[in-house]
Design a protein around this motif. Sequence first.
Motif, PDB file in Angstrom:
ATOM      1  N   UNK A 143       0.807  -1.210   0.000  1.00  7.64           N
ATOM      2  CA  UNK A 143       0.000   0.000   0.000  1.00  7.64           C
ATOM      3  C   UNK A 143       0.837   1.255   0.000  1.00  7.64           C
ATOM      4  N   UNK A 144       1.911   1.262   0.769  1.00  6.21           N
ATOM      5  CA  UNK A 144       2.799   2.435   0.790  1.00  6.21           C
ATOM      6  C   UNK A 144       3.477   2.637  -0.562  1.00  6.21           C
ATOM      7  N   UNK A 145       3.844   1.539  -1.223  1.00  7.94           N
ATOM      8  CA  UNK A 145       4.556   1.637  -2.500  1.00  7.94           C
ATOM      9  C   UNK A 145       3.637   2.118  -3.614  1.00  7.94           C
ATOM     10  N   UNK A 146       2.385   1.654  -3.587  1.00  8.54           N
ATOM     11  CA  UNK A 146       1.457   1.977  -4.676  1.00  8.54           C
ATOM     12  C   UNK A 146       0.519   3.131  -4.337  1.00  8.54           C
ATOM     13  N   UNK A 147       0.628   3.690  -3.147  1.00  5.98           N
ATOM     14  CA  UNK A 147      -0.256   4.770  -2.686  1.00  5.98           C
ATOM     15  C   UNK A 147      -1.719   4.337  -2.682  1.00  5.98           C
ATOM     16  N   UNK A 148      -1.949   3.115  -2.293  1.00  7.94           N
ATOM     17  CA  UNK A 148      -3.309   2.574  -2.175  1.00  7.94           C
ATOM     18  C   UNK A 148      -3.626   2.435  -0.685  1.00  7.94           C
ATOM     19  N   UNK A 149      -4.634   3.137  -0.171  1.00  5.03           N
ATOM     20  CA  UNK A 149      -4.975   3.018   1.253  1.00  5.03           C
ATOM     21  C   UNK A 149      -5.423   1.605   1.601  1.00  5.03           C
ATOM     22  N   UNK A 150      -4.894   1.085   2.704  1.00  4.49           N
ATOM     23  CA  UNK A 150      -5.275  -0.213   3.240  1.00  4.49           C
ATOM     24  C   UNK A 150      -6.169   0.047   4.451  1.00  4.49           C
ATOM     25  N   UNK A 151      -7.443  -0.315   4.347  1.00  2.00           N
ATOM     26  CA  UNK A 151      -8.420  -0.014   5.387  1.00  2.00           C
ATOM     27  C   UNK A 151      -8.800  -1.311   6.076  1.00  2.00           C
ATOM     28  N   UNK A 152      -8.298  -1.512   7.289  1.00  2.00           N
ATOM     29  CA  UNK A 152      -8.572  -2.745   8.025  1.00  2.00           C
ATOM     30  C   UNK A 152      -9.590  -2.472   9.126  1.00  2.00           C
ATOM     31  N   UNK A 153     -10.558  -3.394   9.252  1.00  2.00           N
ATOM     32  CA  UNK A 153     -11.569  -3.262  10.291  1.00  2.00           C
ATOM     33  C   UNK A 153     -11.327  -4.200  11.461  1.00  2.00           C
ATOM     34  N   UNK A 154     -10.204  -4.973  11.433  1.00  3.90           N
ATOM     35  CA  UNK A 154      -9.975  -5.939  12.504  1.00  3.90           C
ATOM     36  C   UNK A 154      -8.513  -6.094  12.894  1.00  3.90           C
ATOM     37  N   UNK A 155      -7.586  -5.392  12.255  1.00  3.69           N
ATOM     38  CA  UNK A 155      -6.167  -5.462  12.624  1.00  3.69           C
ATOM     39  C   UNK A 155      -5.910  -4.449  13.729  1.00  3.69           C
ATOM     40  N   UNK A 156      -5.853  -4.905  14.971  1.00  2.00           N
ATOM     41  CA  UNK A 156      -5.808  -4.008  16.134  1.00  2.00           C
ATOM     42  C   UNK A 156      -4.432  -3.905  16.792  1.00  2.00           C
ATOM     43  N   UNK A 157      -3.420  -4.527  16.220  1.00  2.00           N
ATOM     44  CA  UNK A 157      -2.085  -4.511  16.809  1.00  2.00           C
ATOM     45  C   UNK A 157      -1.553  -3.083  16.889  1.00  2.00           C
ATOM     46  N   UNK A 158      -1.151  -2.611  18.073  1.00  2.00           N
ATOM     47  CA  UNK A 158      -0.632  -1.235  18.183  1.00  2.00           C
ATOM     48  C   UNK A 158       0.637  -0.992  17.376  1.00  2.00           C
ATOM     49  N   UNK A 159       1.389  -2.043  17.053  1.00  4.95           N
ATOM     50  CA  UNK A 159       2.608  -1.854  16.275  1.00  4.95           C
ATOM     51  C   UNK A 159       2.312  -1.359  14.865  1.00  4.95           C
ATOM     52  N   UNK A 160       1.101  -1.594  14.379  1.00  7.93           N
ATOM     53  CA  UNK A 160       0.697  -1.096  13.072  1.00  7.93           C
ATOM     54  C   UNK A 160       0.139   0.308  13.252  1.00  7.93           C
ATOM     55  N   UNK A 219      -0.205   4.496  11.489  1.00  9.89           N
ATOM     56  CA  UNK A 219      -0.124   5.354  10.306  1.00  9.89           C
ATOM     57  C   UNK A 219       1.119   6.228  10.317  1.00  9.89           C
ATOM     58  N   UNK A 220       1.822   6.254  11.426  1.00  7.35           N
ATOM     59  CA  UNK A 220       3.049   7.063  11.478  1.00  7.35           C
ATOM     60  C   UNK A 220       4.128   6.435  10.604  1.00  7.35           C
ATOM     61  N   UNK A 221       4.312   5.131  10.746  1.00  8.56           N
ATOM     62  CA  UNK A 221       5.287   4.422   9.904  1.00  8.56           C
ATOM     63  C   UNK A 221       4.690   3.957   8.586  1.00  8.56           C
ATOM     64  N   UNK A 222       3.371   3.852   8.528  1.00 11.06           N
ATOM     65  CA  UNK A 222       2.687   3.400   7.316  1.00 11.06           C
ATOM     66  C   UNK A 222       1.583   4.393   6.988  1.00 11.06           C
ATOM     67  N   UNK A 223       1.906   5.447   6.241  1.00 10.68           N
ATOM     68  CA  UNK A 223       0.937   6.526   6.030  1.00 10.68           C
ATOM     69  C   UNK A 223      -0.320   6.100   5.295  1.00 10.68           C
ATOM     70  N   UNK A 224      -0.283   4.989   4.542  1.00  9.90           N
ATOM     71  CA  UNK A 224      -1.462   4.552   3.792  1.00  9.90           C
ATOM     72  C   UNK A 224      -2.227   3.452   4.514  1.00  9.90           C
ATOM     73  N   UNK A 225      -2.015   3.344   5.818  1.00  8.78           N
ATOM     74  CA  UNK A 225      -2.765   2.382   6.626  1.00  8.78           C
ATOM     75  C   UNK A 225      -3.851   3.110   7.408  1.00  8.78           C
ATOM     76  N   UNK A 226      -5.096   2.654   7.266  1.00  6.97           N
ATOM     77  CA  UNK A 226      -6.239   3.194   7.995  1.00  6.97           C
ATOM     78  C   UNK A 226      -6.803   2.074   8.858  1.00  6.97           C
ATOM     79  N   UNK A 227      -6.852   2.317  10.171  1.00  6.84           N
ATOM     80  CA  UNK A 227      -7.437   1.334  11.079  1.00  6.84           C
ATOM     81  C   UNK A 227      -8.853   1.799  11.425  1.00  6.84           C
ATOM     82  N   UNK A 228      -9.849   1.174  10.763  1.00  7.81           N
ATOM     83  CA  UNK A 228     -11.243   1.516  11.042  1.00  7.81           C
ATOM     84  C   UNK A 228     -11.731   0.740  12.258  1.00  7.81           C
TER      85      UNK A 228
END
Length: 954
Positions: free
Chosen positions: A132-149, A151-160
């Motif tokens: 997602x970071x390489x292709x500028x495609x937002x990754x929107x997860x509704x169940x990945x709750x790990x705090x290590x993930x 948006x600071x290190x992965x700007x195209x990650x959205x945790x819904x």
Amino acid sequence: MMTPRISFDADMLLFLALSFSAIVVSSSDGPHLAVAQSSDNSATTIPVNVGVIVDLKTWVGQMGLTCVNMSLSDFYSSNPSHKTRLVLNVRDSEGDEVAAAAAALDLIKNKQVQAIIGPQSSGQADFILHLGNKSHVPIISFSATNPFLSSIRNPYFIRAAQNDSSQVKAISAVVQAFGWREAVLIYVDNEFGEGIIPSLTDALEEVDTRVSHRSLIPPSATDDQIGLELYKLMTMQTRVFIVHMLPTLGQRLFAKAKEVGMMERGYVWILTNGITDLLSSVDSSVVASSMQGILGIKTYVPHTRNLDNFMVQWKKKFQQDNPSVPSPPLNIFGYYAYDAARALAMAVEEMGTGNFTFQILNASTDVTDLDTFGVSQTGEKLLQELANTTFMGLTGNFSLVDGQLESSVFQIVNINGNAARGIGFWTLKNGLLRDLNPFHTNKYSTSKSNFGTIIWPGDSTSIPKGWELPTNGKSLKILVPVKDGFKQYVTVTRDPTTNTSQVTGYCIDIFRAVIEKMPYAVTYELIPFAFPNGSSAGGYNDMIDQVYYQNYDAVVSDMTIRANRSLYVEFTLPYTESMGAMLVPYKNNKSKNAWVFLKPLTWDLWLTTGCFFVFIALVVWILEHQINEDFGGPAAHQVGTSLWFSFSTMVFAQRERSFSNLTRFVVIVWVFVVLILTQSYTASLSSLLVVQNYQPTITDMYQLLNSGERVGCQYDSFLCETLKQMKFGDDRLVSYQSVEECDALLSKGSSRVFPKGSPLVPDISRAILNVIEGNNMTEIEKAWFTSETNCLDSTSSISSNSLGLDSFWGLFLIAGAVAVLALLIYMIRFVKRNWHVITSSSISLWQKIVALGKRFYERDVNSHIFRKGRFSDRSMDDGASEHAAVEILENINFRPSPPSNTSQINDILTIEQVTPWAEQGLPNHVDEGCHKIARNVELANVTKRGTYLNNLRC
């Protein structure tokens, strides 16, 4: 300009490339495609490709996909005029990280999706985020709750969804509410389990709770492995367990815990929302038999009409698709999936009908598949629109903060029967609450009284203490010194026949009393620091080295616990955390000078009192001078009388009468203040004159250093080296080994330094305070010290300190407020009586000020005080009073009116000042239309007190 490429893990890309072809081939036979748009609008709408990656073999994956479809159907049905439609391209991750990453690569490269909803797990998301970071495609997860993930290190990650770490404050608040000081963390050994541990540990440490052990359970652990881990935990003293794992592993853990006897009375189990939010997916028989009495943190979902409508639609759709299967309950991740799809549809619509295309970065033929997929031209704008999207979703207000949902409310539940029963709430603002009352104050609470009734494991209603005596046999090894002097403090008695030692003494009894006050069980072993022959093995520093190298756990000696049985001064050494106390000669600080009467009060209290006496004198004069002849006459007489009246209240000898009710009110309050001050002054002065005031001759280490005195310290004490570091020369340090030597040295005139212990952990500190403040301390002292010393403790030495303003400022505030209020009422009355002067338009501002000043200074002959006197005189001889009223009238001349308006102010004054004459029936010798001047007119016997009118003009 070409979009810059984002750095990427080369090993991961290579791994994905090798596995991509096989996985895509398996998906190409029948790709899951869902178009969320109506057929009649297909010609006028713009399709936007969106990927969905879920594990279709799990209930969460199936539920999430269904909720996404329902969300888009509801959204476009409610908004048929929207120009965009999301086209869902579904891929099955098969529960594997590599398969999920290959599916994402296929969606980005071949379908050119503008966003991906999913993946389902944190481990899969970690793989896909790089794509997602390489292709500028937002990754929107509704169940990945790990705090290590993030948006600071992965700007195209959205945790819904909510970050797992958002609940740690709620967990620590529950632990703090019941006062548990240690806890064991039990969690699954993968990304999901490890992510919460750092923040949870920090949150527990903030409330003084130590994580005594961490227990990792592999996801594929057998029942035997789980049992072995539980048996190990049973041997420890901690009985508070915090569990973070998913229900599949959690129900096996609790079934085994019930089997080994860890669900009985005295145990505490606290669940994170990893199990509590999905409790409906746990086998009901396991819940009813093995999870009773457990506390849990649950994500709070407010009850709304939208949620009710969605639940009805969900049951209807599920029964249509699965007529023979009973409808399973939804969980929080279904709500998150529904809201995530709606947020994405809204963001795409806000972008308008732009060109949703990709730009190929490298068109060379000698490249891999990872180098040929492009970069979304709308990814950055879509990311911004998602961040700005807000609406009322199924879980409440949908708003992304730093790329993820943020919640400030969690529900605390207690598992009883087949379900979890709510017992309270936790909010970021208010802490623990019984209910979500909107009128709660801003005070943060961690009180257990805010919980409802709790049924603990073992069907108990008693709060578990959180610890039990350990069964592993481990005990603390405590070193004690072997010394020749000061036997009362620590004594080591060795029995040569049995080669054993018995440790007794004042410090040992205190240590044992402290251990008994600890909030958990502590077993210990007292070990003399000695050689096999019984002689001392070294000094204090040598014992500390043994603790430092972890050969022993602690040291107890007269160095670390010392009774304060003399006049001492506490100090903190600047180069060490140790505390110390000095035994010094005292001096009688009894004041024997002529100014001792000033010492009971501080200078600021003296100054404030004097200022208030003057202030009260001014207030009384203002309120009385127009109606009270005692405050009249020449200016010097008025000042003297006012000050005399005010200061005489100090001895309650004021003789002047007060006629104004405002004056009486002010004086009553001021006399009360003076009464309190005089009584306090008398008591303090008596203490100064009668009681001896003992003060130490030396009050701190620096004064001792500059004094040049010799300093004594106990033999082998660490303070000897510390004093040398503080520039005390060897010639000034004298060591002693017994009380007798110390007494002899003191008789020669030197001061002495004793060490005073400092607790190393909060529990020991609290236990020491409990012992010192309790009755045990007195009994221990009586047992070891039969005779009382004649030395005084500086903390309890009798001393008479001066009284300060901080003890009386409340009284002065009340007296000042009353006086100001009286002045305000007086001024309102004065302005009201002279309103015609203030509002006169025929005179200048300066003339008004002069007129008001004259009226303020002259007597108020209209006052009831003077009217009472006039009426009394008239009743005796009305004719005589008229004859005496005008004794001298001279220089009465008829003059023409002046050509200017300079006399208008005099006209106003004349009309007012002749009024008293008319009131008394006196003839008015003023002809209409004329101006006459009456000078030096003395009105005698009009009243008993007499009044004066000067410069009367008409």
